[in-house]
Design a protein around this motif. Sequence first.
Motif, PDB file in Angstrom:
ATOM      1  N   MET A   1     -14.708-123.085  -5.663  1.00 24.67           N
ATOM      2  CA  MET A   1     -15.048-124.414  -5.824  1.00 24.67           C
ATOM      3  C   MET A   1     -16.376-124.717  -5.275  1.00 24.67           C
ATOM      4  O   MET A   1     -17.133-125.364  -5.822  1.00 24.67           O
ATOM      5  N   PHE A   2     -16.638-124.128  -3.970  1.00 19.89           N
ATOM      6  CA  PHE A   2     -17.636-124.365  -3.247  1.00 19.89           C
ATOM      7  C   PHE A   2     -18.963-123.562  -3.892  1.00 19.89           C
ATOM      8  O   PHE A   2     -19.936-124.397  -4.095  1.00 19.89           O
ATOM      9  N   ALA A   3     -18.802-122.644  -4.662  1.00 21.41           N
ATOM     10  CA  ALA A   3     -19.806-122.035  -5.225  1.00 21.41           C
ATOM     11  C   ALA A   3     -20.110-122.777  -6.562  1.00 21.41           C
ATOM     12  O   ALA A   3     -21.325-122.911  -6.781  1.00 21.41           O
ATOM     13  N   TRP A   4     -18.945-122.958  -7.069  1.00 22.44           N
ATOM     14  CA  TRP A   4     -19.249-123.808  -8.497  1.00 22.44           C
ATOM     15  C   TRP A   4     -20.054-125.002  -8.280  1.00 22.44           C
ATOM     16  O   TRP A   4     -20.857-125.256  -8.823  1.00 22.44           O
ATOM     17  N   GLY A   5     -19.538-125.686  -7.387  1.00 26.46           N
ATOM     18  CA  GLY A   5     -20.149-127.107  -6.915  1.00 26.46           C
ATOM     19  C   GLY A   5     -21.616-126.959  -6.287  1.00 26.46           C
ATOM     20  O   GLY A   5     -22.539-127.936  -6.653  1.00 26.46           O
ATOM     21  N   SER A   6     -22.023-125.610  -5.747  1.00 26.35           N
ATOM     22  CA  SER A   6     -23.088-125.551  -5.349  1.00 26.35           C
ATOM     23  C   SER A   6     -24.314-125.159  -6.075  1.00 26.35           C
ATOM     24  O   SER A   6     -25.396-125.497  -6.124  1.00 26.35           O
ATOM     25  N   PHE A   7     -23.819-124.489  -6.979  1.00 27.39           N
ATOM     26  CA  PHE A   7     -24.741-123.598  -8.083  1.00 27.39           C
ATOM     27  C   PHE A   7     -24.574-123.701  -9.472  1.00 27.39           C
ATOM     28  O   PHE A   7     -25.363-123.162 -10.032  1.00 27.39           O
ATOM     29  N   PHE A   8     -23.332-124.197  -9.783  1.00 30.25           N
ATOM     30  CA  PHE A   8     -23.251-124.151 -11.333  1.00 30.25           C
ATOM     31  C   PHE A   8     -22.791-125.567 -11.870  1.00 30.25           C
ATOM     32  O   PHE A   8     -22.832-125.701 -13.048  1.00 30.25           O
ATOM     33  N   ARG A   9     -22.451-126.415 -11.066  1.00 30.42           N
ATOM     34  CA  ARG A   9     -21.820-127.688 -11.703  1.00 30.42           C
ATOM     35  C   ARG A   9     -22.979-128.614 -12.014  1.00 30.42           C
ATOM     36  O   ARG A   9     -24.046-128.735 -11.197  1.00 30.42           O
ATOM     37  N   LYS A  10     -23.172-129.244 -13.323  1.00 27.58           N
ATOM     38  CA  LYS A  10     -24.080-129.945 -13.730  1.00 27.58           C
ATOM     39  C   LYS A  10     -23.630-131.197 -13.762  1.00 27.58           C
ATOM     40  O   LYS A  10     -22.474-131.665 -14.142  1.00 27.58           O
ATOM     41  N   THR A  11     -24.310-132.257 -13.061  1.00 29.46           N
ATOM     42  CA  THR A  11     -23.743-133.744 -13.056  1.00 29.46           C
ATOM     43  C   THR A  11     -24.306-134.432 -14.392  1.00 29.46           C
ATOM     44  O   THR A  11     -25.410-134.172 -14.585  1.00 29.46           O
ATOM     45  N   ARG A  12     -23.670-135.600 -14.786  1.00 33.96           N
ATOM     46  CA  ARG A  12     -24.008-136.183 -15.797  1.00 33.96           C
ATOM     47  C   ARG A  12     -23.690-137.590 -15.467  1.00 33.96           C
ATOM     48  O   ARG A  12     -22.813-138.321 -15.500  1.00 33.96           O
ATOM     49  N   GLU A  13     -24.864-138.088 -14.832  1.00 28.62           N
ATOM     50  CA  GLU A  13     -24.625-139.641 -14.202  1.00 28.62           C
ATOM     51  C   GLU A  13     -24.739-140.568 -15.547  1.00 28.62           C
ATOM     52  O   GLU A  13     -25.398-140.489 -16.400  1.00 28.62           O
ATOM     53  N   GLY A  14     -23.867-141.819 -15.149  1.00 28.24           N
ATOM     54  CA  GLY A  14     -23.774-142.755 -16.197  1.00 28.24           C
ATOM     55  C   GLY A  14     -23.003-142.557 -17.231  1.00 28.24           C
ATOM     56  O   GLY A  14     -22.827-143.473 -18.039  1.00 28.24           O
ATOM     57  N   SER A  15     -22.189-141.539 -17.429  1.00 28.30           N
ATOM     58  CA  SER A  15     -21.454-141.371 -18.791  1.00 28.30           C
ATOM     59  C   SER A  15     -20.003-141.182 -18.238  1.00 28.30           C
ATOM     60  O   SER A  15     -19.609-139.949 -17.971  1.00 28.30           O
ATOM     61  N   ALA A  16     -19.493-142.251 -18.171  1.00 25.63           N
ATOM     62  CA  ALA A  16     -18.139-142.186 -17.648  1.00 25.63           C
ATOM     63  C   ALA A  16     -17.015-141.619 -18.664  1.00 25.63           C
ATOM     64  O   ALA A  16     -16.852-142.131 -19.725  1.00 25.63           O
ATOM     65  N   ASN A  17     -16.492-140.602 -18.515  1.00 27.40           N
ATOM     66  CA  ASN A  17     -15.670-139.722 -19.263  1.00 27.40           C
ATOM     67  C   ASN A  17     -14.021-140.114 -18.700  1.00 27.40           C
ATOM     68  O   ASN A  17     -13.196-139.785 -19.390  1.00 27.40           O
ATOM     69  N   LEU A  18     -13.697-140.412 -17.496  1.00 26.05           N
ATOM     70  CA  LEU A  18     -12.602-140.708 -16.772  1.00 26.05           C
ATOM     71  C   LEU A  18     -12.404-142.298 -16.781  1.00 26.05           C
ATOM     72  O   LEU A  18     -12.964-142.871 -16.217  1.00 26.05           O
ATOM     73  N   GLY A  19     -10.926-142.650 -17.309  1.00 24.48           N
ATOM     74  CA  GLY A  19     -10.934-143.929 -17.139  1.00 24.48           C
ATOM     75  C   GLY A  19      -9.953-144.289 -15.934  1.00 24.48           C
ATOM     76  O   GLY A  19      -9.956-143.214 -15.041  1.00 24.48           O
ATOM     77  N   PRO A  20      -9.591-145.485 -15.630  1.00 27.03           N
ATOM     78  CA  PRO A  20      -8.983-145.716 -14.347  1.00 27.03           C
ATOM     79  C   PRO A  20      -7.752-144.753 -14.150  1.00 27.03           C
ATOM     80  O   PRO A  20      -7.394-144.461 -12.956  1.00 27.03           O
ATOM     81  N   ILE A  21      -6.771-144.676 -15.306  1.00 23.75           N
ATOM     82  CA  ILE A  21      -5.587-143.820 -15.078  1.00 23.75           C
ATOM     83  C   ILE A  21      -6.306-142.416 -14.630  1.00 23.75           C
ATOM     84  O   ILE A  21      -5.423-141.604 -13.680  1.00 23.75           O
ATOM     85  N   LYS A  22      -7.159-141.625 -15.352  1.00 23.97           N
ATOM     86  CA  LYS A  22      -7.244-140.396 -15.049  1.00 23.97           C
ATOM     87  C   LYS A  22      -8.066-140.218 -13.754  1.00 23.97           C
ATOM     88  O   LYS A  22      -7.956-139.060 -13.054  1.00 23.97           O
TER      89      LYS A  22
END
Length: 247
Positions: A113-134
Amino acid sequence: MTLHLLILVAGIWAGAQNALAGGGSFVTLPTLILSGMTPLAANITSTVALFPGQSASGIAAAKLVTGAGKLPFRALFVISLVGGALGGLLLLSTPSKVFEHLVPWLVLFATVMFAWGSFFRKTREGSANLGPIKTSVAQLAIAVYGGYFGGGIGFLMMAALSMAGVPTRNAAAIKNALAGVMNASAVVIFVMSPQLHWIAAITMGCGAIVGGVTGSWAVQRINERALRVIVVCIGVALTIGLFVRPV
């Protein structure tokens, strides 16, 4: 005296590392295991020791804290509090030998998780894919995991918050605040556990506070990517060491 000095230094390093890049438990957990604690006692002691520094980080960034996934922050606060308590109770109900067999897999998961978050995760700001329940379900699951073990929760939360459309700067502040909340409920439970080594926790906690202050000062002066590489290397070495360690 040498052992207490080692624990203090580990606390300073972990506090600075959490302020700079995260992953402080990758330092505290092996140090406490090497001091003679079982993995269960080391995890409990590490959680208590690092809590003051995490709380300070959350308070420092309070002005950037917002809601997520159409949920107000107070809802995320309550979910994290409940989840952290459930995770802490689950940990205390886990036999020491069972946890000893689980911990290499937990460290492996946290390292990935640390390696993925540090080097591979791509953030997409402003595009909400998760609603309140999720968003609620995701945060509850992360909080339970955080109360139980905690390694990698920062990046799990950053991923969930980014998917809920939260800007990165705000997501980092929310992550710090909620990490302190979920660990607070676990700490309240852990302080009553006979597995907690108080002297080590206090020594390491003092070091973590010093390290956190130093890390906050150095955050603009140290190559964060290089530090993340070091954290991943520590996680890989710790994972291998725990898998080959006789149980």
